[in-house]
Structure formats: C-alpha cells, structure tokens
Design an enzyme around this catalytic site. Structure first.
Site, PDB file in Angstrom:
ATOM      1  N   PRO A  17      16.885 -27.528 -14.576  1.00 38.72           N
ATOM      2  CA  PRO A  17      15.660 -28.543 -14.559  1.00 38.72           C
ATOM      3  C   PRO A  17      15.143 -29.076 -13.239  1.00 38.72           C
ATOM      4  O   PRO A  17      16.002 -29.349 -12.797  1.00 38.72           O
ATOM      5  CB  PRO A  17      16.939 -29.627 -15.461  1.00 38.72           C
ATOM      6  CG  PRO A  17      18.192 -29.317 -15.166  1.00 38.72           C
ATOM      7  CD  PRO A  17      18.080 -27.817 -14.457  1.00 38.72           C
ATOM      8  N   MET A  18      14.138 -28.838 -13.407  1.00 35.98           N
ATOM      9  CA  MET A  18      13.131 -29.429 -12.418  1.00 35.98           C
ATOM     10  C   MET A  18      12.255 -30.710 -13.128  1.00 35.98           C
ATOM     11  O   MET A  18      11.197 -30.057 -14.112  1.00 35.98           O
ATOM     12  CB  MET A  18      12.771 -28.512 -11.067  1.00 35.98           C
ATOM     13  CG  MET A  18      13.766 -27.427 -11.123  1.00 35.98           C
ATOM     14  SD  MET A  18      13.215 -26.007  -9.517  1.00 35.98           S
ATOM     15  CE  MET A  18      13.082 -25.004 -11.030  1.00 35.98           C
ATOM     16  N   GLN A  72      18.238 -32.237 -21.379  1.00 40.38           N
ATOM     17  CA  GLN A  72      18.625 -33.346 -20.701  1.00 40.38           C
ATOM     18  C   GLN A  72      18.438 -34.871 -20.721  1.00 40.38           C
ATOM     19  O   GLN A  72      17.291 -34.561 -21.301  1.00 40.38           O
ATOM     20  CB  GLN A  72      18.370 -32.551 -18.850  1.00 40.38           C
ATOM     21  CG  GLN A  72      19.498 -33.188 -17.617  1.00 40.38           C
ATOM     22  CD  GLN A  72      18.863 -32.802 -16.589  1.00 40.38           C
ATOM     23  OE1 GLN A  72      18.045 -33.539 -16.112  1.00 40.38           O
ATOM     24  NE2 GLN A  72      20.074 -31.754 -16.096  1.00 40.38           N
ATOM     25  N   CYS A 102      20.137 -35.701  -9.971  1.00 41.90           N
ATOM     26  CA  CYS A 102      18.899 -35.928  -9.126  1.00 41.90           C
ATOM     27  C   CYS A 102      19.260 -37.047  -7.546  1.00 41.90           C
ATOM     28  O   CYS A 102      20.025 -37.575  -8.122  1.00 41.90           O
ATOM     29  CB  CYS A 102      18.019 -36.745 -10.190  1.00 41.90           C
ATOM     30  SG  CYS A 102      16.180 -36.864  -9.165  1.00 41.90           S
ATOM     31  N   LYS A 142      25.038 -32.385 -15.482  1.00 39.03           N
ATOM     32  CA  LYS A 142      25.245 -30.908 -14.030  1.00 39.03           C
ATOM     33  C   LYS A 142      25.458 -32.456 -13.113  1.00 39.03           C
ATOM     34  O   LYS A 142      24.582 -33.700 -13.127  1.00 39.03           O
ATOM     35  CB  LYS A 142      23.191 -30.706 -13.772  1.00 39.03           C
ATOM     36  CG  LYS A 142      22.737 -29.892 -12.792  1.00 39.03           C
ATOM     37  CD  LYS A 142      21.235 -29.970 -12.636  1.00 39.03           C
ATOM     38  CE  LYS A 142      21.051 -28.420 -11.381  1.00 39.03           C
ATOM     39  NZ  LYS A 142      21.419 -29.039 -10.553  1.00 39.03           N
ATOM     40  N   HIS A 171      25.411 -28.922  -8.033  1.00 39.90           N
ATOM     41  CA  HIS A 171      25.180 -28.451  -6.677  1.00 39.90           C
ATOM     42  C   HIS A 171      26.093 -28.185  -5.651  1.00 39.90           C
ATOM     43  O   HIS A 171      26.370 -29.744  -5.569  1.00 39.90           O
ATOM     44  CB  HIS A 171      23.854 -29.226  -6.817  1.00 39.90           C
ATOM     45  CG  HIS A 171      22.867 -28.787  -5.720  1.00 39.90           C
ATOM     46  ND1 HIS A 171      21.277 -28.499  -5.564  1.00 39.90           N
ATOM     47  CD2 HIS A 171      23.080 -28.453  -4.419  1.00 39.90           C
ATOM     48  CE1 HIS A 171      21.138 -28.204  -4.155  1.00 39.90           C
ATOM     49  NE2 HIS A 171      21.656 -28.242  -3.687  1.00 39.90           N
ATOM     50  N   ASN A 202      24.604 -23.915  -7.977  1.00 39.60           N
ATOM     51  CA  ASN A 202      23.751 -24.874  -7.878  1.00 39.60           C
ATOM     52  C   ASN A 202      23.371 -24.501  -6.696  1.00 39.60           C
ATOM     53  O   ASN A 202      24.108 -25.224  -5.981  1.00 39.60           O
ATOM     54  CB  ASN A 202      23.352 -25.518  -8.888  1.00 39.60           C
ATOM     55  CG  ASN A 202      21.805 -25.433  -8.458  1.00 39.60           C
ATOM     56  OD1 ASN A 202      21.228 -26.884  -8.818  1.00 39.60           O
ATOM     57  ND2 ASN A 202      21.224 -24.542  -8.360  1.00 39.60           N
ATOM     58  N   GLY A 203      22.232 -24.226  -6.044  1.00 36.28           N
ATOM     59  CA  GLY A 203      22.372 -24.147  -4.669  1.00 36.28           C
ATOM     60  C   GLY A 203      21.840 -23.463  -3.936  1.00 36.28           C
ATOM     61  O   GLY A 203      22.658 -22.460  -3.486  1.00 36.28           O
TER      62      GLY A 203
END
Length: 335
Positions: A17-18, A72, A102, A142, A171, A202-203
């Site tokens: 998600p961005m 989300q 975030c 997340k 992440h 993630n990352g």
C-alpha cells in the site's frame, strides 16, 4: 483463511500500500502487466470524525482485476478503528489490514502508523479489539522492525501471535530509517520463525532476483513490493518466472513507452492542470528511469522537462529510436 494465491505452488506476491499511488486506477494498470496475488488499498484515515473515503473504497467496490484487495486502516482510537473495521466488512474486501509501519513524520507524530511501535501496550489493546471485530475474514498487519531501534520487536511479534493475526507484512527497516540503509532481512527471518502466521518480506525488493534472494534469506511466505513496482510493473510476472527457473522475458523500451502513456492518462486527467499532472507522472518516472540507462541521462533530462510536449518528445527519442534496446530487469546502480 487467506484468499488463495493465483499461483498456489509459488510464494505469495503483494503490491504494498502506497498513499497517492495504490488506487483503483493504478491497480488496473499493474494488472495489465501481471497482477500480484494480493492488493492493499491506500490507508483509510481513522479518527473520531472520519468516514470511509469513497475514492479509496472504489479500489474494493469497483475492482475488476480478479485479485483480492485488503482494506488498510491507519489510526489509534480504538472505538473508531472498530467502527471503521465494521464498516469496511460490509464490503467485499479480502481482509482488514492495520498500518503500523508508515514512516512519514507527519503520520508517526500523531502516534499512528509506525508511531504505534513505541507503545506495545497500546498495540496490544488495538490488536485485541480488532481481532474481536474482524471475525469473518483475515485480519492482517503491516509493520516495521521498530521505531528508532528494535527494542520492542519481539514484544510486538508476541502480540501478533496472541491476537491470532492472519498475515504479517514486515518491512525490514525501522520507522526512522525511512527507505534508507540496510534492510534487516535477518529480523524478517526471525519473525518468520517467531510468529504463527505467514510473513511477507518487504523492503528493497527491486527485481525478480532480489525477490528470490530475499525469500531464500528469510524463509518468508512471500514478498511485498512497493516503490519498485512503480518503476517496473512487470516485476510480479518476472518474479514468477524467476521462481519457476524460467528466463526473465526482456521488456522492449517501446513497451515502457506504452506504460508511461498509461500513467499519463489518469481518470482525473481532464480536471488536473498540466503542471500538476507532470509532477505526478514524474513521481513514477523517478523509478522507471532507473532501469532505462546506466548513465542516468533519461532521469536527468526527464526532471528538466517543463511541458507535456517536452516530456513525451524525450520519451519518444529515448524509448522508440532503437527497437533493440530493452528495460533492465534490475535497476542500474548509481543512477
């Protein structure tokens, strides 16, 4: 129970998600190049006056990509998170995801997103309340490995287990790391061993080969790709090719030119001033450019363009002149 993968014999893939990126339009664009197994919406902001953002909701209600979409949320008010989760569960979302990662200062300073990682006690309360609320579909999280250090890492992982979270997207940097520095894949591997649910690594998953390497290092159930899917929408199909031992299909630069054209034609294009549209497109092209030439000439020239005409003349000259040139499957280092 998590929705079934589109490729059950392979590790999972997900588009991260961005904010301002992973809307319905971008999901549809990505789907034309090979969808991930899972999509996640931009975050629904949750507070005492919040209501479901109709634009974000469209990524669920009008999604025709054929792939599951997780909704989300970001917030810290337990009554409002519970209310929002109940509202979202009235729609056909694949699950409810809580953002605890975030890294934007304007977000974590409100003690939401990655800011929650400083308070395991609050996380315990939130996860407990949401787990009791979300009973008919997966509840997922997340997060990052910590806020400014990893002191709370195992405490948070214990809470993931205590509240029977169904999927953890992790992440491997701290919140304060933002998107810089080394990704701690060793801690993702620790999480894989520690928690009872599948983990998405993630990352800095920037290519099919990096995805394969990360899966080998971590033992994760799959990978979540963020910024690098902006620059390379073919990445999910390339990951699947790599995992099956196939040669990665080269992408002609002419196809990259078509992708850029799709990015320009956003649904709201007619109502947005050209300068703002250029700025939005350049946000995407900052990543696309890293796989076009090793010298970074396209990136530099692209950033200097001032009009639609200038930009697309540049794209035509660089991407359409030589039909033998292909898009790099791994971003060029040093660009």
């Amino acid at each position: 129970m998590l929705p079934q993968s589109s490729h059950p014999d392979l590790p999972l893939t997900a588009l991260a998600p961005m904010q301002d990126v992973t809307n319905l339009w971008f999901m549809k664009v990505i789907a034309q190049y090979g969808s991930p197994d899972y999509f996640f919406t931009e975050y629904f902001r949750v507070n005492d006056t919040s209501r479901l953002d109709r634009t974000i909701l469209e990524a669920i209600t009008e999604n025709d990509t054929g792939r599951p979409v997780f909704a989300q949320m970001i917030g810290e008010s337990i009554p409002d998170l519970v209310r929002t989760a109940r509202d979202l569960c009235r729609y056909e979302c694949a699950g409810i995801d809580l953002n605890m990662g975030c890294p934007a200062p304007r977000i974590y300073k409100k003690n939401v997103g990655g800011g929650l990682l400083r308070e395991p006690e609050k996380v315990d309360q939130i996860l407990g309340a949401l787990r009791q609320t979300v009973t008919d579909r997966p509840f997922t999280v997340k997060m990052r490995v910590g806020f400014d250090n990893t002191d709370n890492f195992y405490k948070i992982l214990d809470l993931i287990n205590r509240h029977n979270v169904d999927l953890l997207s992790l992440h491997g940097r701290t919140v304060k790391d933002m998107y810089h520095g080394t990704v701690k894949y060793d801690l993702i591997a620790e999480a894989v061993r520690w928690v009872n649910c599948p983990v998405l690594a993630n990352g800095n998953v920037h290519s099919a080969q990096s995805a394969i390497d990360v899966l080998a290092k971590t033992g994760a159930a799959g990978v979540m790709v963020g910024r690098w899917a902006i620059g390379n929408p073919w990445i999910f199909e390339q990951i699947r090719q790599g995992l099956q031992g196939e040669k990665i299909t080269p992408v002609p630069l002419a196809e990259v030119r078509q992708y850029i054209d799709r990015l320009w034609k956003t649904p709201t294009a007619a109502n947005v001033p050209e300068r703002a549209r250029l700025g939005y497109l350049k946000m995407f092209l900052n990543y696309v450019a890293l796989s076009i030439d090793a010298e970074g000439n396209f990136l530099k020239s692209m950033r200097q363009t001032q009009t639609e005409t200038e930009l697309f003349h540049l794209c035509d000259r660089v991407l359409l002149t030589d039909q033998t040139k292909t898009f790099a499957s791994t971003p060029y280092s040093g660009v």
